[in-house]
Design a protein around this motif. Sequence first.
Motif, PDB file in Angstrom:
ATOM      1  N   VAL A  38      -8.288 -20.147   2.141  1.00  0.00           N
ATOM      2  CA  VAL A  38      -7.419 -19.963   3.299  1.00  0.00           C
ATOM      3  C   VAL A  38      -8.099 -20.607   4.505  1.00  0.00           C
ATOM      4  CG1 VAL A  38      -6.472 -17.822   2.337  1.00  0.00           C
ATOM      5  CG2 VAL A  38      -8.280 -17.695   4.056  1.00  0.00           C
ATOM      6  N   ALA A  39      -7.305 -21.082   5.460  1.00  0.00           N
ATOM      7  CA  ALA A  39      -7.856 -21.655   6.704  1.00  0.00           C
ATOM      8  C   ALA A  39      -8.849 -22.783   6.418  1.00  0.00           C
ATOM      9  CB  ALA A  39      -8.511 -20.560   7.544  1.00  0.00           C
ATOM     10  N   SER A  40      -8.403 -23.770   5.645  1.00  0.00           N
ATOM     11  CA  SER A  40      -9.314 -24.858   5.233  1.00  0.00           C
ATOM     12  C   SER A  40      -9.727 -25.755   6.388  1.00  0.00           C
ATOM     13  CB  SER A  40      -8.653 -25.715   4.147  1.00  0.00           C
ATOM     14  OG  SER A  40      -8.355 -24.940   3.024  1.00  0.00           O
ATOM     15  N   SER A  61      -5.650 -24.621   1.987  1.00  0.00           N
ATOM     16  CA  SER A  61      -4.439 -24.254   2.733  1.00  0.00           C
ATOM     17  C   SER A  61      -4.764 -24.141   4.214  1.00  0.00           C
ATOM     18  CB  SER A  61      -3.883 -22.913   2.226  1.00  0.00           C
ATOM     19  OG  SER A  61      -4.730 -21.848   2.625  1.00  0.00           O
ATOM     20  N   ASP A  62      -3.741 -24.257   5.024  1.00  0.00           N
ATOM     21  CA  ASP A  62      -3.876 -24.010   6.464  1.00  0.00           C
ATOM     22  C   ASP A  62      -2.466 -23.969   7.059  1.00  0.00           C
ATOM     23  OD1 ASP A  62      -6.579 -24.263   8.391  1.00  0.00           O
ATOM     24  OD2 ASP A  62      -4.662 -24.434   9.464  1.00  0.00           O
ATOM     25  N   PRO A  63      -2.233 -23.100   8.065  1.00  0.00           N
ATOM     26  CA  PRO A  63      -0.904 -23.069   8.688  1.00  0.00           C
ATOM     27  C   PRO A  63      -0.694 -24.206   9.687  1.00  0.00           C
ATOM     28  CG  PRO A  63      -2.314 -21.389   9.661  1.00  0.00           C
ATOM     29  CD  PRO A  63      -3.124 -22.043   8.582  1.00  0.00           C
ATOM     30  N   LEU A  89      -0.060 -22.099   4.525  1.00  0.00           N
ATOM     31  CA  LEU A  89      -0.231 -20.651   4.359  1.00  0.00           C
ATOM     32  C   LEU A  89      -0.780 -20.007   5.625  1.00  0.00           C
ATOM     33  CD1 LEU A  89      -0.465 -17.969   2.794  1.00  0.00           C
ATOM     34  CD2 LEU A  89      -2.656 -18.761   1.909  1.00  0.00           C
ATOM     35  N   ASP A  90       0.031 -19.096   6.186  1.00  0.00           N
ATOM     36  CA  ASP A  90      -0.422 -18.210   7.255  1.00  0.00           C
ATOM     37  C   ASP A  90      -0.678 -16.865   6.570  1.00  0.00           C
ATOM     38  OD1 ASP A  90      -0.518 -16.244   9.306  1.00  0.00           O
ATOM     39  OD2 ASP A  90       0.553 -17.592  10.653  1.00  0.00           O
ATOM     40  N   VAL A  91      -1.917 -16.399   6.627  1.00  0.00           N
ATOM     41  CA  VAL A  91      -2.259 -15.191   5.861  1.00  0.00           C
ATOM     42  C   VAL A  91      -1.498 -13.955   6.328  1.00  0.00           C
ATOM     43  CG1 VAL A  91      -4.546 -15.978   5.141  1.00  0.00           C
ATOM     44  CG2 VAL A  91      -4.311 -14.729   7.300  1.00  0.00           C
ATOM     45  N   SER A 121     -12.548 -17.534   2.467  1.00  0.00           N
ATOM     46  CA  SER A 121     -12.145 -17.643   3.876  1.00  0.00           C
ATOM     47  C   SER A 121     -13.392 -17.901   4.718  1.00  0.00           C
ATOM     48  CB  SER A 121     -11.468 -16.338   4.316  1.00  0.00           C
ATOM     49  OG  SER A 121     -11.293 -16.323   5.712  1.00  0.00           O
ATOM     50  N   ILE A 122     -13.502 -19.116   5.228  1.00  0.00           N
ATOM     51  CA  ILE A 122     -14.700 -19.508   5.983  1.00  0.00           C
ATOM     52  C   ILE A 122     -14.321 -19.660   7.461  1.00  0.00           C
ATOM     53  CG2 ILE A 122     -16.467 -21.314   6.263  1.00  0.00           C
ATOM     54  CD1 ILE A 122     -15.993 -21.974   3.237  1.00  0.00           C
ATOM     55  N   ASN A 123     -14.981 -18.892   8.299  1.00  0.00           N
ATOM     56  CA  ASN A 123     -14.801 -19.017   9.753  1.00  0.00           C
ATOM     57  C   ASN A 123     -13.356 -18.865  10.211  1.00  0.00           C
ATOM     58  OD1 ASN A 123     -17.461 -19.298  10.581  1.00  0.00           O
ATOM     59  ND2 ASN A 123     -17.479 -21.488  10.111  1.00  0.00           N
TER      60      ASN A 123
HETATM   61  C1  LIG Z   1     -12.558 -22.473  13.004  1.00  0.00           C
HETATM   62  S1  LIG Z   1     -11.371 -23.075  11.936  1.00  0.00           S
HETATM   63  C2  LIG Z   1     -12.272 -22.985  10.398  1.00  0.00           C
HETATM   64  C3  LIG Z   1     -11.854 -24.069   9.473  1.00  0.00           C
HETATM   65  C4  LIG Z   1     -12.744 -24.231   8.224  1.00  0.00           C
HETATM   66  N1  LIG Z   1     -12.642 -23.105   7.337  1.00  0.00           N
HETATM   67  C5  LIG Z   1     -14.170 -24.480   8.621  1.00  0.00           C
HETATM   68  O1  LIG Z   1     -15.016 -23.597   8.412  1.00  0.00           O
HETATM   69  O2  LIG Z   1     -14.432 -25.561   9.155  1.00  0.00           O
HETATM   70  C6  LIG Z   1     -10.212 -21.745  11.827  1.00  0.00           C
HETATM   71  C7  LIG Z   1      -9.008 -22.080  10.963  1.00  0.00           C
HETATM   72  O3  LIG Z   1      -8.247 -20.872  10.809  1.00  0.00           O
HETATM   73  C8  LIG Z   1      -6.896 -21.249  10.704  1.00  0.00           C
HETATM   74  N2  LIG Z   1      -6.079 -20.063  10.960  1.00  0.00           N
HETATM   75  C9  LIG Z   1      -5.879 -19.455  12.149  1.00  0.00           C
HETATM   76  N3  LIG Z   1      -5.008 -18.432  11.997  1.00  0.00           N
HETATM   77  C10 LIG Z   1      -4.680 -18.397  10.679  1.00  0.00           C
HETATM   78  C11 LIG Z   1      -3.813 -17.585   9.907  1.00  0.00           C
HETATM   79  N4  LIG Z   1      -3.102 -16.591  10.475  1.00  0.00           N
HETATM   80  N5  LIG Z   1      -3.689 -17.825   8.580  1.00  0.00           N
HETATM   81  C12 LIG Z   1      -4.404 -18.822   8.007  1.00  0.00           C
HETATM   82  N6  LIG Z   1      -5.229 -19.634   8.694  1.00  0.00           N
HETATM   83  C13 LIG Z   1      -5.357 -19.430  10.008  1.00  0.00           C
HETATM   84  C14 LIG Z   1      -6.754 -22.354  11.748  1.00  0.00           C
HETATM   85  O4  LIG Z   1      -5.596 -23.135  11.541  1.00  0.00           O
HETATM   86  C15 LIG Z   1      -8.060 -23.116  11.564  1.00  0.00           C
HETATM   87  O5  LIG Z   1      -7.912 -24.185  10.663  1.00  0.00           O
END
Ligand SMILES: C[S@@+](CC[C@H](N)C(=O)[O-])C[C@H]1O[C@@H](n2cnc3c(N)ncnc32)[C@H](O)[C@@H]1O
Length: 221
Positions: A38-40, A61-63, A89-91, A121-123
Amino acid sequence: MNIPDDARQHAPATERNREPILEVLLRVLPSSGTILEVASGTGEHAVFFAPRLSPRKWLPSDPNPQSRASIAAWRKKFPFDNLYPPLDLDVRAPIWPVETGAIPEWRNSDFNTSPLFAIVSINMIHISPWSASLGLMAGAGRLLPPGGILYLYGPFKLGSKHTSPSNAAFDEALRAQDSDWGVRDLDEIVTAANAQHLTMLETCQMPANNLSVVFQRSSNQ
Ligand SMILES: C[S@@+](CC[C@H](N)C(=O)[O-])C[C@H]1O[C@@H](n2cnc3c(N)ncnc32)[C@H](O)[C@@H]1O
């Protein structure tokens, strides 16, 4: 690195944290099946982890549409048989697209023979509202089979206290940007996880005052 002339985005932190994260993933992930990320973000983790975690499948995935374009561009540059196209995908969604079976790219894929066994789920949980943390836990509780793994990486407060001055400053900067964001307290994350039948297996100290936190789906519904 050279600036890419396509949709690829670059997040320098991914180059610093990907090796230590990989070490933990290799140890805690099931040896087969599909891993949903999630949140790639940029997609750099996806193209780094997919070949190194084969034969597992990696589903990014990413929204955010720009992020998905970046993930797709990185995937085009580094195509791997076990790396799926990015999913929207929005979690926080009550039903995730992986639950509907209506993803055109998968019609001819082997997704059905490589079921979802882990979510990574990273960061994300500190750079999104608390509802995203709750949505992540709810989705992991619904989708993971008993024994399935949820892996989190990022900064956490322990016992309501920051673990370093730099994390405290980061938290303040996040909250100034969006009052719903912020470094989460591990106890609150564990409480939200337990409510979805996810049990914490371990935490692991990572570089730059981050933690890996590993949960496992228990068998009781
Ligand atoms: C700081 S970035 C981290 C990206 C990657 N995982 C990394 O470590 O480089 C945060 C990510 O969370 C995603 N994000 C924010 N809200 C989210 C949600 N409700 N569901 C899924 N992803 C979300 C954003 O689109 C963004 O790509």
